[in-house]
Design a protein around this motif. Sequence first.
Motif, PDB file in Angstrom:
ATOM      1  N   TYR A 124       0.768  -1.110   0.002  1.00 43.21           N
ATOM      2  CA  TYR A 124       0.056  -0.169  -0.083  1.00 43.21           C
ATOM      3  C   TYR A 124       0.972   1.129   0.110  1.00 43.21           C
ATOM      4  N   GLY A 182      -7.258  -5.015   3.301  1.00 44.29           N
ATOM      5  CA  GLY A 182      -8.132  -4.683   2.248  1.00 44.29           C
ATOM      6  C   GLY A 182      -9.584  -5.282   2.095  1.00 44.29           C
ATOM      7  N   THR A 186      -8.442  -7.099  -3.344  1.00 49.93           N
ATOM      8  CA  THR A 186      -7.494  -6.195  -3.098  1.00 49.93           C
ATOM      9  C   THR A 186      -6.702  -6.343  -1.967  1.00 49.93           C
ATOM     10  N   ASN A 188      -3.191  -5.290   0.871  1.00 49.67           N
ATOM     11  CA  ASN A 188      -2.152  -4.179   1.209  1.00 49.67           C
ATOM     12  C   ASN A 188      -0.983  -4.970   1.351  1.00 49.67           C
TER      13      ASN A 188
END
Length: 193
Positions: A124, A182, A186, A188
């Motif tokens: 991230y 996430g 998704t 991170n």
Amino acid sequence: MKYRLMSLLSLVGVAVSVTVPGNAIAQQILPDNTQIAQNSIIGQCRAVNRRVSLYSSPAAANPVVSLEANTEVVLRGEGNNGWIVVSVPAINQAGFVQTVNLKNCANAGNNGNTPNSVCRRIIYGGAEGMVVRANPSTNSQKVGSLRYDQRLNIDPSKTFRDSLKREWVQVLSPVNGWMSNGFPGTSNVGLCP
């Protein structure tokens, strides 16, 4: 003449015994880097020990992609004639590599925290980094933060999904707590290089 070939895994290498008529047994210890895949290792992490090719079939023909030394792979099948099927999470690709070119992952396994601890890194890129909390909730007390590309150790067996379907992972070090990984689709965190 009847021969029986039996492979035994040992701590030092692989012992191969051949039984010949008259019960005479010849035994040879193969080098430590010899890998024999068994069902018990499917899903385990390995890394390539040098630059190698990933192939579409178990033969040194038709390479799919070249893998740099220390690229982590996941064992996905049983070995056969010195080849094993693997997936490469970093590039979302699967194929075959020669087992002689594999070694244990440097960042996987027991690192002093817990037998389930594995190395990951923050992917991230937000300026504020990732907040680590005491419990898997955005309302929980902040116990630390992690910045982009920082390494951390997590316990992948300890995850939690909140009511919004956000996934939380348990961070073991460099700070102990919970971090949002996430929402579905998704993440991170990524694999350690």
